[in-house]
Design an enzyme around this catalytic site. Structure first.
Site, PDB file in Angstrom:
ATOM      1  N   HIS A  64     -19.367  37.183  47.040  1.00  0.00           N
ATOM      2  CA  HIS A  64     -20.168  37.468  45.847  1.00  0.00           C
ATOM      3  C   HIS A  64     -20.349  39.026  45.966  1.00  0.00           C
ATOM      4  CE1 HIS A  64     -23.165  36.405  49.025  1.00  0.00           C
ATOM      5  NE2 HIS A  64     -23.882  37.384  48.399  1.00  0.00           N
ATOM      6  N   PHE A  65     -20.650  39.932  44.799  1.00  0.00           N
ATOM      7  CA  PHE A  65     -21.040  40.911  44.833  1.00  0.00           C
ATOM      8  C   PHE A  65     -22.506  41.227  44.262  1.00  0.00           C
ATOM      9  CE2 PHE A  65     -17.257  43.411  45.670  1.00  0.00           C
ATOM     10  CZ  PHE A  65     -16.102  42.197  45.658  1.00  0.00           C
ATOM     11  N   GLN A 116     -24.506  38.882  55.408  1.00  0.00           N
ATOM     12  CA  GLN A 116     -24.233  37.443  54.476  1.00  0.00           C
ATOM     13  C   GLN A 116     -25.016  36.440  54.793  1.00  0.00           C
ATOM     14  OE1 GLN A 116     -20.217  36.775  54.363  1.00  0.00           O
ATOM     15  NE2 GLN A 116     -20.229  35.486  52.546  1.00  0.00           N
ATOM     16  N   ASN A 150     -21.537  41.663  51.153  1.00  0.00           N
ATOM     17  CA  ASN A 150     -21.783  41.516  52.497  1.00  0.00           C
ATOM     18  C   ASN A 150     -20.910  40.581  53.090  1.00  0.00           C
ATOM     19  OD1 ASN A 150     -23.956  43.267  52.352  1.00  0.00           O
ATOM     20  ND2 ASN A 150     -25.432  41.534  51.866  1.00  0.00           N
TER      21      ASN A 150
HETATM   22  P1  AMP Z   1     -25.776  37.655  50.849  1.00  0.00           P
HETATM   23  O1  AMP Z   1     -26.911  38.169  51.806  1.00  0.00           O
HETATM   24  O2  AMP Z   1     -25.111  38.932  50.427  1.00  0.00           O
HETATM   25  O3  AMP Z   1     -25.134  36.627  51.330  1.00  0.00           O
HETATM   26  O4  AMP Z   1     -26.817  37.477  49.481  1.00  0.00           O
HETATM   27  C1  AMP Z   1     -27.213  36.323  49.148  1.00  0.00           C
HETATM   28  C2  AMP Z   1     -28.061  36.234  47.891  1.00  0.00           C
HETATM   29  O5  AMP Z   1     -27.980  35.106  47.357  1.00  0.00           O
HETATM   30  C3  AMP Z   1     -29.345  36.759  48.239  1.00  0.00           C
HETATM   31  O6  AMP Z   1     -29.869  37.909  47.767  1.00  0.00           O
HETATM   32  C4  AMP Z   1     -30.266  35.521  47.762  1.00  0.00           C
HETATM   33  O7  AMP Z   1     -31.311  35.983  47.159  1.00  0.00           O
HETATM   34  C5  AMP Z   1     -29.355  34.848  46.830  1.00  0.00           C
HETATM   35  N1  AMP Z   1     -29.215  33.545  46.471  1.00  0.00           N
HETATM   36  C6  AMP Z   1     -29.577  32.547  47.495  1.00  0.00           C
HETATM   37  N2  AMP Z   1     -29.631  31.174  46.896  1.00  0.00           N
HETATM   38  C7  AMP Z   1     -29.625  31.434  45.493  1.00  0.00           C
HETATM   39  C8  AMP Z   1     -29.523  30.815  44.067  1.00  0.00           C
HETATM   40  N3  AMP Z   1     -29.863  29.527  44.260  1.00  0.00           N
HETATM   41  N4  AMP Z   1     -29.713  31.413  43.041  1.00  0.00           N
HETATM   42  C9  AMP Z   1     -29.296  32.872  42.872  1.00  0.00           C
HETATM   43  N5  AMP Z   1     -29.242  33.637  44.080  1.00  0.00           N
HETATM   44  C10 AMP Z   1     -29.354  33.112  45.236  1.00  0.00           C
END
Ligand code: AMP
Ligand code: ZN
Length: 133
Positions: free
Chosen positions: A97-98, A91, A84
């Protein structure tokens, strides 16, 4: 990058469930998984989004490796890879990240797109292609 949660994971300042690491890339479980095995593949270099990611081709093999490992571990019927860019695109963490998201029959993940018939395809394609070096 200060205050970036993924940079802190990369630096080992906060814990993660790491599944893979190499010189340039780390992969760890999403803390709020949408399905069993939901894993994030993250470049160690802090870039915010895809627009800053030119030259990061080293991310592709780890995405494939993690996808294969998730498939072998949990035997999902399918996998979504998504990434995203920008709040409007969903995002939340501003370190690119993927998502490797295994898909299982009957899972309750809903991805909905309102598709329309393509209009002015020649014009739209030209507008994009003329911007590619
Ligand atoms: P996005 O919405 O594409 O930015 O995805 C961010 C993702 O990061 C979400 O699915 C969250 O659940 C995940 N996330 C947030 N903090 C952490 C963390 N400390 N460790 C692992 N995943 C995380
Ligand atoms: Zn970061």
């Amino acid at each position: 990058m200060e205050d970036c949660i993924f940079c802190k994971i990369i630096e080992g300042e906060i814990p993660s469930h790491k599944v893979y690491e190499d010189e340039n890339v780390i992969a760890f479980l999403d803390t709020n998984p949408t399905s069993k095995g939901h894993t994030l593949v993250v470049p160690k270099e802090h870039v915010e989004n895809i627009h800053e990611a030119s030259g990061m081709d080293y991310i592709w093999d780890p995405i494939v490796k993690v996808s294969n490992a998730v498939k072998d571990a949990f035997n999902p019927e399918g996998i979504n890879i998504n990434q995203n860019n920008g709040e409007v695109a969903g995002q939340e963490v501003m370190h690119m990240h993927f998502h490797v998201t295994p898909r299982y029959t009957g899972d309750e993940i809903e991805i909905e797109y309102n598709r329309e018939e393509l209009e002015n395809g020649d014009e739209v394609a030209e507008k994009i292609s003329e911007k590619i070096d």
